[in-house]
Design an enzyme around this catalytic site. Structure first.
Site, PDB file in Angstrom:
ATOM      1  N   GLY A 240       4.433   6.527 -13.006  1.00 40.23           N
ATOM      2  CA  GLY A 240       3.543   7.498 -12.389  1.00 40.23           C
ATOM      3  C   GLY A 240       2.489   6.799 -11.555  1.00 40.23           C
ATOM      4  O   GLY A 240       1.997   5.733 -11.914  1.00 40.23           O
TER       5      GLY A 240
ATOM      6  N   LYS B 275      11.508  -5.826 -18.981  1.00 44.03           N
ATOM      7  CA  LYS B 275      10.358  -5.523 -19.839  1.00 44.03           C
ATOM      8  C   LYS B 275      10.485  -6.232 -21.187  1.00 44.03           C
ATOM      9  O   LYS B 275       9.483  -6.700 -21.746  1.00 44.03           O
ATOM     10  CB  LYS B 275      10.234  -4.008 -20.004  1.00 44.03           C
ATOM     11  CG  LYS B 275       9.869  -3.326 -18.686  1.00 44.03           C
ATOM     12  CD  LYS B 275       9.902  -1.819 -18.781  1.00 44.03           C
ATOM     13  CE  LYS B 275       9.542  -1.200 -17.432  1.00 44.03           C
ATOM     14  NZ  LYS B 275       9.589   0.274 -17.459  1.00 44.03           N
TER      15      LYS B 275
ATOM     16  N   PHE C 231       0.831  -1.203   0.000  1.00 41.32           N
ATOM     17  CA  PHE C 231       0.000   0.000   0.000  1.00 41.32           C
ATOM     18  C   PHE C 231       0.867   1.255   0.000  1.00 41.32           C
ATOM     19  O   PHE C 231       0.743   2.141   0.829  1.00 41.32           O
ATOM     20  CB  PHE C 231      -0.959  -0.018   1.194  1.00 41.32           C
ATOM     21  CG  PHE C 231      -2.157   0.888   1.015  1.00 41.32           C
ATOM     22  CD1 PHE C 231      -2.977   0.754  -0.091  1.00 41.32           C
ATOM     23  CD2 PHE C 231      -2.451   1.860   1.954  1.00 41.32           C
ATOM     24  CE1 PHE C 231      -4.078   1.590  -0.274  1.00 41.32           C
ATOM     25  CE2 PHE C 231      -3.553   2.696   1.797  1.00 41.32           C
ATOM     26  CZ  PHE C 231      -4.363   2.559   0.674  1.00 41.32           C
ATOM     27  N   GLY C 232       1.775   1.278  -0.969  1.00 40.64           N
ATOM     28  CA  GLY C 232       2.604   2.462  -1.178  1.00 40.64           C
ATOM     29  C   GLY C 232       1.898   3.429  -2.110  1.00 40.64           C
ATOM     30  O   GLY C 232       0.669   3.523  -2.137  1.00 40.64           O
ATOM     31  N   GLY C 233       2.694   4.152  -2.910  1.00 39.91           N
ATOM     32  CA  GLY C 233       2.133   5.178  -3.773  1.00 39.91           C
ATOM     33  C   GLY C 233       1.109   4.647  -4.756  1.00 39.91           C
ATOM     34  O   GLY C 233       0.029   5.238  -4.932  1.00 39.91           O
TER      35      GLY C 233
ATOM     36  N   ASP D 194      16.158  -2.600 -15.892  1.00 37.30           N
ATOM     37  CA  ASP D 194      14.713  -2.357 -15.909  1.00 37.30           C
ATOM     38  C   ASP D 194      14.146  -2.662 -17.305  1.00 37.30           C
ATOM     39  O   ASP D 194      13.120  -3.328 -17.437  1.00 37.30           O
ATOM     40  CB  ASP D 194      14.437  -0.897 -15.532  1.00 37.30           C
ATOM     41  CG  ASP D 194      12.964  -0.537 -15.622  1.00 37.30           C
ATOM     42  OD1 ASP D 194      12.174  -1.098 -14.843  1.00 37.30           O
ATOM     43  OD2 ASP D 194      12.606   0.294 -16.473  1.00 37.30           O
TER      44      ASP D 194
ATOM     45  N   GLY E 269      -0.684   1.803  -4.640  1.00 32.64           N
ATOM     46  CA  GLY E 269      -1.877   1.322  -3.946  1.00 32.64           C
ATOM     47  C   GLY E 269      -2.772   2.462  -3.509  1.00 32.64           C
ATOM     48  O   GLY E 269      -4.001   2.425  -3.685  1.00 32.64           O
TER      49      GLY E 269
END
Length: 344
Positions: A325, A228, A10-12, A224, A14
């Site tokens: 974002g 992907k 439940f960070g940014g 990163d 969440g």
């Protein structure tokens, strides 16, 4: 009937997803889409479960007051203190939304979270790259065996539909090549280096703007993007590439003289993740490339991401959008849940 959801982490992202539900809930209900958060579990902020759903206004008030879920008011039926595993296994949720930090070397703890959820007949929506890149075959099989779904649109380009576009909109095409700018931090840094900053200055500015982490290794060394590329290979092309199958080079070797050379040649540097079908099979790479200015990826500046699919029928299709974002990634979670609900 409401689609019940567990939030794991439940960070940014969440909290951003909860804010979207608070803002858009009435509109979603008009479209017969009702998502009810029955559990939240976070290693640092605590955990809550109520089978009838948590009050999201009170959840956010608690976070703003104490930085945790501790001040969420008691009520009959409320359970506090479940571990993540207990939350996933014991809650009455239909779907688990996995938003924890993932170790990109092991994919944990998110791989375990998926395993527990699938084994308990729960769908998973996730924003983590690790499990998809490192355990796609195993987890896909487990989800199928248990009759549940696994969605992870947000793992490649946040709220931009980098997976749904080729899998749904472009279906029927043979996709022979994929090329993308899949990391906003390095794209921003290369832009600023073109404008005269040194590598060190560009990195410092990226940190100040919140694009780069305190430890920027995963971005600047290309890891990163590598993960992907592995997701795109497995999910879009159906080819089970592994980490060692993809060559990986970051931007740390791009010098100011190389930047100037590109300008003189009418080109610009971009960190490109690519996949290409060849006679020897699918080849994957991550590397800085000098791209011509007429390439659609050349005009993608700042922290934006973009991806080009080379299709045999529709020709090249390029998607440009935010690759990160809080709101954008929260939207990726929402759209995955909407597709799950409509497919029930």
């Amino acid at each position: 009937m409401a689609h019940k959801v567990d939030l794991i982490g439940f960070g940014g992202v969440g909290q951003g997803f909860v804010e979207i539900l608070r803002e858009k809930g009435w509109k979603l209900k008009k479209e017969h889409l009702d998502f009810k958060v029955v559990s939240i579990s976070d290693l640092y902020k605590g955990s809550l479960h109520h089978p009838d759903g948590l009050c999201l206004d009170k959840v956010m008030s608690s976070i703003k007051e104490t930085g945790s879920l501790d001040s969420y008011p008691d009520q009959p039926g409320l359970i506090r203190g479940w571990s993540t595993q207990e939350t996933i296994e014991k809650s009455n949720a239909d779907s688990v939304v996995e938003m924890t930090f993932t170790d990109v070397v092991t994919g944990q703890p998110a791989i375990d979270h998926c395993t527990w959820a699938f084994s308990n007949k729960k769908n998973v929506v996730m924003t983590n790259k690790g499990p998809v890149a490192l355990a796609y075959d195993t987890l896909s099989k487990l989800a199928r065996e248990n009759g549940v779904r696994w969605s992870f649109e947000g793992a490649v380009m946040s709220g931009s539909p980098a997976l749904r576009l080729p899998l749904e909109t472009l279906t029927g095409n043979d996709i022979n090549e994929i090329r993308g700018i899949l990391n906003g931090t390095t794209n921003y840094m290369l832009m600023r280096m073109e404008e005269g900053l040194s590598y060190k200055e560009a990195l410092q500015e990226a940190k100040e703007k919140g694009y780069a982490e305190a430890d920027p290794t995963a971005d600047v060394e290309g890891y990163d993007v590598l993960y992907k590329v592995l997701i795109l290979a497995n999910v879009v092309l159906g080819v089970p590439l592994k980490r060692d199958d993809v060559t990986c080079e970051g931007i740390t070797g791009v010098t100011q003289s190389a930047i100037e050379e590109a300008k003189r040649s009418g080109k610009c540097w971009k960190l490109i993740g690519s996949l290409k079908r060849t006679e020897e099979g699918v080849k994957g790479s991550v590397a800085p490339e000098m791209v011509t200015l007429d390439d659609p990826l050349a005009g993608v500046s700042g922290a934006m991401n973009a991806i080009t699919y080379q299709c045999d029928l529709s020709g090249p299709i390029t998607l440009v959008g935010a690759g990160a974002g809080i709101k954008e990634t929260g939207f990726a979670v929402l759209i995955d849940l909407i597709h799950m609900e409509r497919g029930r």
